[in-house]
Design a protein around this motif. Structure first.
Motif, PDB file in Angstrom:
ATOM      1  N   THR A  14     109.097  14.876  82.432  1.00 52.38           N
ATOM      2  CA  THR A  14     109.989  15.867  83.029  1.00 52.38           C
ATOM      3  C   THR A  14     110.533  16.836  81.991  1.00 52.38           C
ATOM      4  O   THR A  14     110.664  18.041  82.254  1.00 52.38           O
ATOM      5  CB  THR A  14     111.157  15.169  83.750  1.00 52.38           C
ATOM      6  OG1 THR A  14     110.649  14.388  84.835  1.00 52.38           O
ATOM      7  CG2 THR A  14     112.173  16.175  84.286  1.00 52.38           C
ATOM      8  N   LEU A  52     119.921  14.426  83.903  1.00 54.92           N
ATOM      9  CA  LEU A  52     119.823  13.017  83.544  1.00 54.92           C
ATOM     10  C   LEU A  52     121.167  12.367  83.836  1.00 54.92           C
ATOM     11  O   LEU A  52     122.204  12.832  83.351  1.00 54.92           O
ATOM     12  CB  LEU A  52     119.473  12.873  82.067  1.00 54.92           C
ATOM     13  CG  LEU A  52     119.471  11.459  81.465  1.00 54.92           C
ATOM     14  CD1 LEU A  52     118.478  10.555  82.174  1.00 54.92           C
ATOM     15  CD2 LEU A  52     119.181  11.527  79.959  1.00 54.92           C
ATOM     16  N   SER A  74     108.494   8.714  82.519  1.00 57.43           N
ATOM     17  CA  SER A  74     108.650   9.787  83.508  1.00 57.43           C
ATOM     18  C   SER A  74     109.650  10.843  83.039  1.00 57.43           C
ATOM     19  O   SER A  74     109.499  12.036  83.340  1.00 57.43           O
ATOM     20  CB  SER A  74     109.089   9.211  84.859  1.00 57.43           C
ATOM     21  OG  SER A  74     110.354   8.564  84.748  1.00 57.43           O
ATOM     22  N   ALA A  75     110.664  10.422  82.274  1.00 52.80           N
ATOM     23  CA  ALA A  75     111.623  11.389  81.732  1.00 52.80           C
ATOM     24  C   ALA A  75     110.982  12.236  80.641  1.00 52.80           C
ATOM     25  O   ALA A  75     111.288  13.431  80.504  1.00 52.80           O
ATOM     26  CB  ALA A  75     112.853  10.663  81.193  1.00 52.80           C
ATOM     27  N   LEU A 131     114.937   5.771  87.004  1.00 55.29           N
ATOM     28  CA  LEU A 131     114.510   5.205  85.730  1.00 55.29           C
ATOM     29  C   LEU A 131     114.805   3.710  85.722  1.00 55.29           C
ATOM     30  O   LEU A 131     115.876   3.296  86.186  1.00 55.29           O
ATOM     31  CB  LEU A 131     115.248   5.877  84.568  1.00 55.29           C
ATOM     32  CG  LEU A 131     115.033   7.380  84.425  1.00 55.29           C
ATOM     33  CD1 LEU A 131     115.983   7.955  83.372  1.00 55.29           C
ATOM     34  CD2 LEU A 131     113.585   7.698  84.073  1.00 55.29           C
ATOM     35  N   GLY A 157     112.901  10.118  90.797  1.00 59.30           N
ATOM     36  CA  GLY A 157     113.435  10.212  89.447  1.00 59.30           C
ATOM     37  C   GLY A 157     114.145   8.971  88.952  1.00 59.30           C
ATOM     38  O   GLY A 157     114.780   8.997  87.889  1.00 59.30           O
ATOM     39  N   MET A 204     116.719  12.576  86.983  1.00 55.26           N
ATOM     40  CA  MET A 204     116.336  11.376  86.249  1.00 55.26           C
ATOM     41  C   MET A 204     117.571  10.484  86.274  1.00 55.26           C
ATOM     42  O   MET A 204     118.586  10.828  85.664  1.00 55.26           O
ATOM     43  CB  MET A 204     115.939  11.715  84.809  1.00 55.26           C
ATOM     44  CG  MET A 204     114.718  12.622  84.675  1.00 55.26           C
ATOM     45  SD  MET A 204     114.714  13.527  83.101  1.00 55.26           S
ATOM     46  CE  MET A 204     115.954  14.784  83.453  1.00 55.26           C
ATOM     47  N   TRP A 235     110.659   4.691  80.238  1.00 57.66           N
ATOM     48  CA  TRP A 235     111.205   5.963  80.726  1.00 57.66           C
ATOM     49  C   TRP A 235     110.219   7.111  80.485  1.00 57.66           C
ATOM     50  O   TRP A 235     110.615   8.260  80.292  1.00 57.66           O
ATOM     51  CB  TRP A 235     112.526   6.261  80.040  1.00 57.66           C
ATOM     52  CG  TRP A 235     113.683   5.442  80.542  1.00 57.66           C
ATOM     53  CD1 TRP A 235     113.642   4.267  81.229  1.00 57.66           C
ATOM     54  CD2 TRP A 235     115.070   5.747  80.383  1.00 57.66           C
ATOM     55  NE1 TRP A 235     114.900   3.808  81.504  1.00 57.66           N
ATOM     56  CE2 TRP A 235     115.802   4.701  80.997  1.00 57.66           C
ATOM     57  CE3 TRP A 235     115.778   6.779  79.778  1.00 57.66           C
ATOM     58  CZ2 TRP A 235     117.204   4.674  81.021  1.00 57.66           C
ATOM     59  CZ3 TRP A 235     117.156   6.765  79.804  1.00 57.66           C
ATOM     60  CH2 TRP A 235     117.864   5.717  80.429  1.00 57.66           C
TER      61      TRP A 235
END
Length: 352
Positions: A209, A266, A205-206, A305, A303, A293, A203
């Motif tokens: 972000t 999220l 990418s989170a 995940l 986004g 996300m 994760w």
């Protein structure tokens, strides 16, 4: 941002939070072996008592586990389940009529005075009391009628991780035995392996972000709402990030007004009856150009995940939280925090 000392030298894999969260699969495997006879005896006693309702009592992460329990108890054993406010007993000294009620306390330490006061009053009022507790020689374990140990072992990081997932797993195991649901019992047996897979989901990418974010929403619905509550708490606790948890249904009643371009959201979504409405909400967020996300097997858009494929919806929230913990640990360090030492917090909070 945090005023704590520079943490650039901390590697995510060296924190207690990382090590303890990584142990969740082993905790659940241990539960499956060691708690089997306890669960059988517990269910026999519960069925003999024949409760007409369930009340849960907990705070913090344990109360988020109680949210998961509410959906499980109401959908799998058909009993209305409500969350008690400990202050009703500990502060207001109010007496409640709890005859015929299964009263479930959830705690890692089993020491909080308000929890103990609530359980004591429940016993006096005629409830059958049960505790999911990690410390087996705690005052709570000594007080209740039925003890289901979490088997999580010592947890030194302030942020509860393996004990939270251990609580969800123990609740799920109780429901599987109570409901005599064979497919659910098979799903439970496969949970340790699935948690291991979830721990490997990337994760990053989170992290990218949320590295410089100031606010976000965390969304879940139904059996996944407790996961959203837990994630929001951990983002506040370990990352100094203001996060609010909302049901995918409730977020439309006012909170959506502050979601605009670039606002981080999220979303946890399991593949069950809530999927259609959650997907529609995702479309609403996309129309507002929110920064999404999304942890959902059914979502492949911006986004997305990674999640464990073909997971039973009943365990999908546990798997999402397991992946989230690894991300939150890394995010905490990226934001200049030490996830093992959140400012102004300590491991055991004893409220009265």
């Amino acid at each position: 941002m945090s005023s704590t000392p520079d943490t650039t030298a901390i590697q995510p894999e060296t924190t207690l939070m990382f090590q303890e969260a990584a142990d969740a699969a082993a905790v659940v495997a241990r539960q499956l072996t060691e708690n089997a006879p306890l669960l059988k005896a517990a269910v026999e006693r519960i069925k003999a008592f024949a409760p007409n309702a369930i009340v849960t009592c907990a705070r913090g992460s344990s109360d988020h586990a109680a949210t998961y329990a509410k959906y499980l108890f109401e959908t799998r054993v058909g009993l209305l389940t409500s969350s008690a406010a400990p202050s009703v007993t500990s502060i207001y000294s109010a007496r409640q009529r709890l005859e015929g009620t299964l009263y479930i306390a959830i705690s890692q330490s089993g020491k909080s005075p308000d929890l103990l006061a609530s359980v004591t009053q429940a016993k006096e009022a005629g409830a059958l009391t049960l505790a999911f507790v990690n410390v087996e020689d705690s005052p709570l374990a000594a007080l209740v009628d039925i003890v289901i140990p979490l088997r999580a072992g010592a947890e030194k990081s302030v942020a509860a991780t393996k004990s939270y997932l251990g609580t969800l797993a123990a609740i799920l195991q109780l429901v599987a035995v109570w409901s005599d649901d064979q497919p659910l019992q098979q799903t439970v047996q496969a949970l340790p392996q699935a948690l291991g897979k979830a721990w490997q989901c990337d994760w990053q990418s989170a992290v990218d972000t949320l590295r410089d974010a100031r606010n976000l929403f965390v969304i879940g619905r139904g059996i996944g709402f407790g996961a959203a509550q837990e994630a929001a708490l951990k983002l506040k606790e370990t990352c100094g990030l203001h996060a609010e948890a909302f049901s995918a249904a409730e977020v439309k009643h006012g909170p959506m007004a502050i979601v605009g371009e670039g606002f981080p959201v999220l979303i946890f979504s399991q593949q069950d009856q809530t999927t259609v409405s959650t997907d529609a909400l995702i479309d609403d967020f996309q129309a507002r150009n929110a920064k999404l996300m999304v942890a959902s097997e059914g979502y492949q858009g911006p986004g997305a995940l990674p999640v464990v494929d073909q997971a039973d919806p009943v365990i999908a929230p546990l798997l999402a939280v397991q992946s989230f913990y690894r991300m939150a640990n890394a995010l905490s360090i990226a934001r200049g925090y030490n996830p093992d030492q959140p400012p102004h917090l300590r491991k055991v909070t004893e409220t009265v």
